[in-house]
Design an enzyme around this catalytic site. Structure first.
Site, short mmCIF file in Angstrom:
data_model
loop_
_atom_site.label_atom_id
_atom_site.label_comp_id
_atom_site.label_asym_id
_atom_site.label_seq_id
_atom_site.Cartn_x
_atom_site.Cartn_y
_atom_site.Cartn_z
N PHE A 88 74.79 -37.18 -69.84
CA PHE A 88 74.38 -35.80 -70.14
C PHE A 88 75.58 -34.89 -70.30
O PHE A 88 75.66 -34.09 -71.25
CB PHE A 88 73.46 -35.29 -69.03
CG PHE A 88 73.10 -33.84 -69.13
CD1 PHE A 88 71.99 -33.43 -69.87
CD2 PHE A 88 73.85 -32.88 -68.47
CE1 PHE A 88 71.65 -32.09 -69.95
CE2 PHE A 88 73.52 -31.53 -68.55
CZ PHE A 88 72.42 -31.14 -69.29
N ASP A 89 76.53 -34.95 -69.37
CA ASP A 89 77.70 -34.07 -69.41
C ASP A 89 78.50 -34.25 -70.70
O ASP A 89 78.85 -33.27 -71.38
CB ASP A 89 78.65 -34.38 -68.24
CG ASP A 89 77.99 -34.28 -66.89
OD1 ASP A 89 76.91 -34.86 -66.73
OD2 ASP A 89 78.58 -33.66 -66.00
#
Length: 433
Positions: free
Chosen positions: A189-190
């Protein structure tokens, strides 16, 4: 202490999964730090994503007994899913994420959020890879982290240094536009968020951090690395095909350059390409010699060419042809790999010819023949890069994406400027500011 009646400045989200042993200690430490160090209004949101131990009960207990702490429970596991859900619903101006183990020294939290609160930057990340960062972790994790970030920068054309540090913040208005495009619900996600942000022309502020590895971390490094590489492929193809509309986001909220730099002249391109080519040839020779000790010559040649071609394409894109920003980087790398295929045919053909003439040739003879073939391939590479891969950039100044900013209107003629106000009159409030 955060005032519950005031507008919320900061929402510090702590995603958790089965953290019953450390959750209370970490939240108490974070709460005490915020209470002592921040004048802005804040809250801590414990985002429990489907824990199966006592974590949910501890989170609720903390929310009941600590002002400014709330708990959210999600039915499905996934750090990215938890962050996306909480950030999307938060009323705060700036949305923050910190790891539950507080591996990052909290003294960096102020510098992390300050440029977002002022509007100077759009996202902020902690980086463990700055020269001034102080990091304690094992050699295996250090190697994997640095290797991953090098691959990320070379293949995706991004400039941020540390995609995986669990210490990030984003302005809420930016999150509202970017988060719907982020598909990953786990550890990637990051990285996906940052790639899309940079490709959209957003400003990412980096803060060197002090970081101590948690030896009890339950992260599966191999599985995470595999998922990250799959995620990179998905995002790269999504951007290249237009499925992920980073250009539209750039047009809406991206920061356009003031004055795109002019591309180098043809002579400048030749000189710069030559310099990059010399470095690439030297790097190729070194990598080939190392690999040739452990594998067949053709395999060593292929891998040495692949590694140096990725770096060569990135270097020529930036320095030789003056292309800046992330727009088109994935396409350029894909075209660079096609050029690599042509170069590989040239060098592989030279090996076939050498083996036909001298089957027992020594490794050093292999190296001489391959170096000559690689120089020929370098000339072919320049022609293809200039006339095909970077053809458009060679004819016009590059831009980061979207449409160019409209030039500022000219000043009005002097005669049309209103006369100065009579000094006998009291100035208006606007003129006093």
């Amino acid at each position: 202490m955060s005032d519950p009646t005031a507008p919320l400045d900061l929402d510090i989200v702590v995603p958790v999964y089965n953290e019953q042993a450390t959750l209370e200690r970490s939240i108490l430490a974070l709460h005490d730090f915020l209470r002592r160090s921040f004048r802005e209004t804040w809250r801590i949101t414990i985002a429990d994503n489907a824990s199966t131990d006592e974590t949910p009960y501890i989170a609720d207990h903390l929310a009941r007994h600590l002002d400014g702490v709330t708990a959210v429970h999600l039915a499905e596991k996934g750090r990215g899913r938890a962050l996306k859900a909480v950030w999307s619903a938060s009323p705060a101006r700036v949305l923050v994420y910190v790891d539950e183990d507080l591996s990052t020294d909290l003294s960096a939290l102020g510098p992390l959020v300050a440029p977002l609160l002022t509007g100077h930057s759009d996202l902020a990340i902690g980086t463990r890879l700055s020269a001034s960062s102080r990091v304690t972790r094992g050699g295996k994790r250090e190697f994997i982290s640095r290797s991953y970030n090098v691959i990320l920068r070379q293949t995706m054309g991004v400039s941020f240094s540390d995609a995986q540090c669990g210490f990030k913040a984003i302005r809420a208005d930016v999150a509202a536009r970017i988060l719907p495009l982020v598909e990953d619900t786990g550890w990637f996600f990051d990285t996906e968020l940052l790639i899309l942000a940079e490709r959209s022309g957003l400003r990412i502020h980096e803060v060197p951090v002090d970081w101590i590895d948690d030896p009890q971390s339950s992260v599966d490094i191999v599985a995470t690395a595999k998922a990250d590489l799959q995620g990179l492929y998905r995002v790269a193809t999504g951007i290249a095909s237009g499925r992920i509309p980073v250009g539209a986001v750039y047009d809406e909220i991206g920061r356009r350059p003031y004055d795109p730099p002019r591309p180098p002249t043809f002579f400048g391109q030749v000189v710069r390409f030559g310099a990059v080519g010399i470095l690439s040839t030297a790097a190729y020779a070194l990598v080939y010699l190392l690999l040739q000790q452990a594998m067949p010559a053709q395999v060593a040649n292929f891998l040495a060419l692949l590694v140096t071609t990725i770096a060569n394409t990135a270097a020529n894109r930036r320095f030789t042809f003056g292309v800046r920003g992330g727009a088109g980087a994935v396409k350029h790398q894909a075209q660079g790999l096609i050029v690599f295929g042509i170069a590989w045919v040239i060098t592989a053909g030279s090996l076939v010819g050498l083996h036909a003439v001298s089957p027992g040739a020594s490794p050093h003879v292999h190296l001489v023949v391959l170096t000559i073939a690689n120089l020929v391939a370098t000339v072919v590479r320049f022609v293809l890069l200039r006339l095909w891969v970077f053809r458009r950039q060679a004819r016009s100044a590059p831009r980061a994406g979207g449409s160019a900013a409209a030039p500022a209107p000219p000043l009005p003629p002097l005669a049309s400027v209103p006369s100065a106000p009579d000094h006998d009159h009291e100035p208006t409030k606007a003129s006093q500011r």
